[in-house]
Design a protein around this motif. Structure first.
Motif, PDB file in Angstrom:
ATOM      1  N   SER A 137     -14.288  32.782  22.084  1.00 20.31           N
ATOM      2  CA  SER A 137     -13.881  31.824  21.056  1.00 20.31           C
ATOM      3  C   SER A 137     -13.355  30.557  21.711  1.00 20.31           C
ATOM      4  CB  SER A 137     -12.791  32.432  20.170  1.00 20.31           C
ATOM      5  OG  SER A 137     -11.571  32.519  20.888  1.00 20.31           O
ATOM      6  N   TYR A 138     -13.222  29.518  20.913  1.00 24.34           N
ATOM      7  CA  TYR A 138     -12.653  28.275  21.442  1.00 24.34           C
ATOM      8  C   TYR A 138     -11.217  28.477  21.904  1.00 24.34           C
ATOM      9  CZ  TYR A 138     -16.461  25.015  20.794  1.00 24.34           C
ATOM     10  OH  TYR A 138     -17.654  24.343  20.934  1.00 24.34           O
ATOM     11  N   ASN A 139     -10.537  29.448  21.350  1.00 17.39           N
ATOM     12  CA  ASN A 139      -9.177  29.751  21.808  1.00 17.39           C
ATOM     13  C   ASN A 139      -9.163  30.259  23.247  1.00 17.39           C
ATOM     14  OD1 ASN A 139      -8.003  29.039  19.363  1.00 17.39           O
ATOM     15  ND2 ASN A 139      -8.121  31.123  18.534  1.00 17.39           N
ATOM     16  N   ASP A 140     -10.313  30.779  23.703  1.00 18.76           N
ATOM     17  CA  ASP A 140     -10.410  31.317  25.065  1.00 18.76           C
ATOM     18  C   ASP A 140     -11.093  30.365  26.036  1.00 18.76           C
ATOM     19  OD1 ASP A 140      -9.167  33.802  24.813  1.00 18.76           O
ATOM     20  OD2 ASP A 140     -10.950  34.690  23.898  1.00 18.76           O
ATOM     21  N   ARG A 141     -11.300  29.147  25.641  1.00 18.41           N
ATOM     22  CA  ARG A 141     -12.104  28.256  26.481  1.00 18.41           C
ATOM     23  C   ARG A 141     -11.427  27.947  27.814  1.00 18.41           C
ATOM     24  NH1 ARG A 141     -13.548  23.103  23.353  1.00 18.41           N
ATOM     25  NH2 ARG A 141     -14.738  22.820  25.267  1.00 18.41           N
TER      26      ARG A 141
END
Length: 260
Positions: A137-141
Motif C-alpha cells: 500500500s502507499y502507507n508502506d512506500r
C-alpha cells in the motif's frame, strides 16, 4: 555467453572494485541434469497462484506476477525484442497450465528507466489456482523491508547451468540492507529502486526466474521483481537483486489504475 549489466556512470577504476551482475534469463544452460540441486523446494499445488510463466516468441522463458484480473508485472529485460508472449496461468508443472493466453507486443508496457514492465492480459477470473498478489500500500512506500523474510517462486534453474525444472520451485529468502548489497556491486547498480536478498546455501533465483515475484511472508505483498544475480553464479553466495516494487507504485498506478 553471459550478458553483464554495464552501468555507464561507474568509472572504470571504481567498477573493478565490485562484482558484475547478470540477468537470470541470460545465464548459460545445459542440456542434462548435473551437479547438486541446492536452492529452493518444489512448491505444492496452489502455493503461488499469482506466479505465471512467460514463454516469449524469441525462445526465452521468464516469470511474472498477476497483480489484477488483466495485468501481469515482470522485468523489462524479459520483454526484449519479443513480438509476443504465451502466458501460462496456474501451472505447477511448467508447461501444464490451467490455461494459457497469447499476448501481442502492443500489450507490453516497458519502463523507460528501470528493469520493470507490465503485460496487459485478457481478463482472468480468480480461484485457488489462479489469483493475484497484492502490491504494497502507499502507507508502506517507505518500508525498506530490511531483514524481512520473503518467498521467490519460478521455474528458473535449480543450480548454476541447470536446465529449467518442470516443477515450480520456491525459496524463502531474507531481505538485506541496500548498503550490504552495495558492498558487493556498488551504488551504481544498487540504487533506491533495488531490493536485495541474501543467498545462503545456494538458495536464490537463477536462470529463467527473471521477472518473477518476491512476496513478503508477513502480509503476502509483492515487494520485488527478479532482476539479477551475481556474475559469479547463482550459488556463489552473493546477494541477488530485484526491482523494489514500492519504488514503482506511482508508475504502476499511472498505467493500470491499481493502488492500495
Amino acid at each position: 555467453m553471459k550478458v553483464f549489466i554495464t552501468i555507464l556512470a561507474l568509472a572504470v577504476a571504481s567498477a573493478s572494485a565490485y562484482e558484475s551482475v547478470v540477468h537470470p534469463k541470460d545465464l548459460p544452460k545445459v542440456t542434462k541434469i548435473e551437479g547438486r540441486i541446492t536452492n529452493g523446494y518444489a512448491a505444492p499445488e496452489g502455493k503461488a497462484p499469482y506466479t505465471v510463466g512467460l514463454g516469449f516468441s524469441g525462445g526465452w522463458w521468464c516469470g511474472g506476477s498477476i497483480i489484477a484480473n488483466d495485468w501481469v508485472l515482470t522485468a523489462e529485460h524479459c520483454i526484449g525484442n519479443a513480438d509476443s508472449v504465451t502466458v501460462y496461468f496456474g501451472a505447477t508443472w511448467r508447461t501444464n497450465a490451467q490455461y494459457t493466453h497469447w499476448v501481442g507486443r502492443d500489450n507490453f508496457i516497458s519502463h523507460s528507466n528501470a528493469d520493470i514492465a507490465l503485460i496487459r492480459i485478457p481478463h482472468v477470473d480468480f480461484w485457488h489456482m489462479v489469483n493475484k498478489v497484492e502490491l504494497p500500500s502507499y502507507n508502506d512506500r517507505y518500508n525498506d523491508y530490511n531483514e524481512w523474510w520473503a518467498v521467490a517462486c519460478g521455474w528458473g534453474g535449480t543450480y548454476d547451468g541447470s536446465p529449467l525444472p518442470d516443477w515450480l520451485q520456491c525459496a524463502d529468502l531474507q531481505i538485506i540492507h541496500n548498503s550490504e548489497c552495495a558492498s558487493y556491486y556498488g551504488t551504481g547498480i544498487v540504487g533506491d529502486n533495488i531490493i536485495c536478498v541474501r543467498v545462503v546455501d545456494g538458495k536464490g533465483t537463477c536462470g529463467g526466474d527473471s521477472g518473477g515475484p518476491l512476496v513478503s511472508h508477513d502480509g503476502g505483498k509483492l515487494v520485488g521483481v527478479t532482476n539479477w544475480v551475481s556474475g559469479a553464479g547463482c550459488q556463489a553466495g552473493h546477494p541477488a537483486g530485484f526491482q523494489r516494487v514500492t519504488y514503482h507504485l506511482d508508475w504502476i498506478r499511472d498505467h493500470t489504475g491499481i493502488s492500495y
